[in-house]
Design an enzyme around this catalytic site. Structure first.
Site, mmCIF file in Angstrom:
data_model
loop_
_atom_site.group_PDB
_atom_site.id
_atom_site.type_symbol
_atom_site.label_atom_id
_atom_site.label_comp_id
_atom_site.label_asym_id
_atom_site.label_seq_id
_atom_site.Cartn_x
_atom_site.Cartn_y
_atom_site.Cartn_z
ATOM 1 C CG MET A 133 -1.601 -8.670 -6.124
ATOM 2 S SD MET A 133 -0.554 -7.992 -7.441
ATOM 3 C CE MET A 133 0.195 -9.500 -8.034
ATOM 4 C CB ILE B 45 -7.699 -10.062 -13.672
ATOM 5 C CG1 ILE B 45 -6.165 -10.147 -13.717
ATOM 6 C CG2 ILE B 45 -8.266 -9.584 -15.013
ATOM 7 C CD1 ILE B 45 -5.613 -11.104 -14.738
ATOM 8 C CG LEU B 46 -10.861 -4.916 -11.713
ATOM 9 C CD1 LEU B 46 -10.930 -3.420 -12.007
ATOM 10 C CD2 LEU B 46 -11.507 -5.233 -10.370
ATOM 11 C CD GLU C 263 5.170 1.868 -8.982
ATOM 12 O OE1 GLU C 263 4.119 1.651 -8.371
ATOM 13 O OE2 GLU C 263 5.965 0.954 -9.277
ATOM 14 C CG ASN D 62 -3.150 -0.894 -12.808
ATOM 15 O OD1 ASN D 62 -3.045 -0.994 -11.575
ATOM 16 N ND2 ASN D 62 -2.480 -1.665 -13.644
ATOM 17 N N GLY E 102 0.784 -1.231 0.000
ATOM 18 C CA GLY E 102 0.000 0.000 0.000
ATOM 19 C C GLY E 102 0.816 1.282 0.000
ATOM 20 C CB SER E 103 4.315 2.228 -0.840
ATOM 21 O OG SER E 103 4.477 1.801 -2.160
ATOM 22 C CG HIS F 272 2.252 -2.250 -15.276
ATOM 23 N ND1 HIS F 272 1.826 -3.456 -14.769
ATOM 24 C CD2 HIS F 272 3.295 -2.530 -16.092
ATOM 25 C CE1 HIS F 272 2.569 -4.424 -15.275
ATOM 26 N NE2 HIS F 272 3.471 -3.894 -16.074
HETATM 27 C C1 GRF Z 1 3.524 -1.227 -7.492
HETATM 28 O O1 GRF Z 1 4.786 -1.479 -8.048
HETATM 29 C C2 GRF Z 1 2.510 -1.024 -8.580
HETATM 30 O O2 GRF Z 1 3.031 -0.426 -9.723
HETATM 31 C C3 GRF Z 1 2.081 -2.436 -8.891
HETATM 32 O O3 GRF Z 1 2.066 -3.082 -7.633
HETATM 33 C C4 GRF Z 1 2.981 -2.439 -6.751
HETATM 34 C C5 GRF Z 1 2.211 -2.051 -5.525
HETATM 35 O O4 GRF Z 1 3.034 -1.507 -4.529
HETATM 36 N N1 GRF Z 1 0.833 -2.475 -9.600
HETATM 37 P P1 GRF Z 1 2.385 -0.824 -3.255
HETATM 38 O O5 GRF Z 1 1.446 -1.838 -2.622
HETATM 39 O O6 GRF Z 1 1.668 0.407 -3.693
HETATM 40 O O7 GRF Z 1 3.548 -0.525 -2.335
#
Ligand code: GRF
Length: 193
Positions: A95, A97-98, A179, A112, A20-21, A114
């Site tokens: 994790m 898939i919708l 991100e 999303n 959840g970062s 990625h």
């Molecule tokens: C991130 O690298 C995001 O791009 C991918 O999953 C990871 C989630 O990291 N979809 P966090 O849970 O937000 O730390």
């Protein structure tokens, strides 16, 4: 750009499965006065997701849905989201898939993030694959979610240089830092049109 304040902010739900970062960075972003969104709900398929702690810390309701039966889980999520008048869904390390039906219910309202420069390295283990292929750069992408995995319209990308010392782990850390900046920037971009 239209500035949205107080109750005029767009209500958003963040879906997580792990650390959840990105959720944490979106919460800080949403708290800014001039942010276009407010986070009203955290959804997870994983009762052990570390990121659920941010719900408690920041007093945002969180709900865990049992995905043993995906159809039932999605039905419950849709009703929860509609009840709360949520207008934007941010997937952040979710994790599951919708389904097509779910995506159809929230057309153009699901984003999303990625960890690669899409269309390269869709799916999992992106950093490992980028290093194996001797890529010089990787990065992250925020995109709309459509029916094909990691293939929706790209909103923003950020490049990250791969050094010869990088491992999948070190690259993950470097990319995550980007991100956390990119997701808020992408949200600003779609609401400043
Ligand atoms: C991130 O690298 C995001 O791009 C991918 O999953 C990871 C989630 O990291 N979809 P966090 O849970 O937000 O730390």
């Amino acid at each position: 750009m239209v500035l949205l304040t107080g109750s005029r902010k767009i209500k958003c739900a963040v879906f997580i499965s792990g650390t959840g970062s990105n959720l944490e960075s979106l919460i800080h972003f949403a708290k800014k006065k001039n942010s276009p969104i407010s986070i009203e709900l955290i959804i997870s398929d994983n009762p052990k997701a570390k990121g659920l702690k941010f719900g408690k810390i920041f007093k945002i309701p969180n709900k865990v849905f049992n995905y043993k039966n995906k159809i039932i889980a999605e039905k419950k999520i849709i009703s929860e989201i509609k009840n709360k008048n949520i207008k934007l869904i941010c997937l952040a390390g979710f994790m599951k898939i919708l389904s097509k039906d779910f995506i159809k219910s929230f057309k153009d309202k699901i984003l999303n993030i990625h960890p690669s420069l899409l269309p390269k390295y869709k799916g999992l283990n992106t950093h490992h694959r980028a290093i194996l292929n001797s890529e010089k750069y990787t990065g992250c992408t925020v995109h709309f979610v459509n029916y094909r995995l990691d293939s929706g319209k790209i909103i923003l990308q950020k490049k990250v240089k791969i050094s010869k010392y990088d491992t999948a782990k070190s690259l993950e850390k470097k990319v995550l830092i980007q991100e956390h900046k990119l997701y808020p920037k992408a949200i600003r971009k779609i609401f400043s049109l």
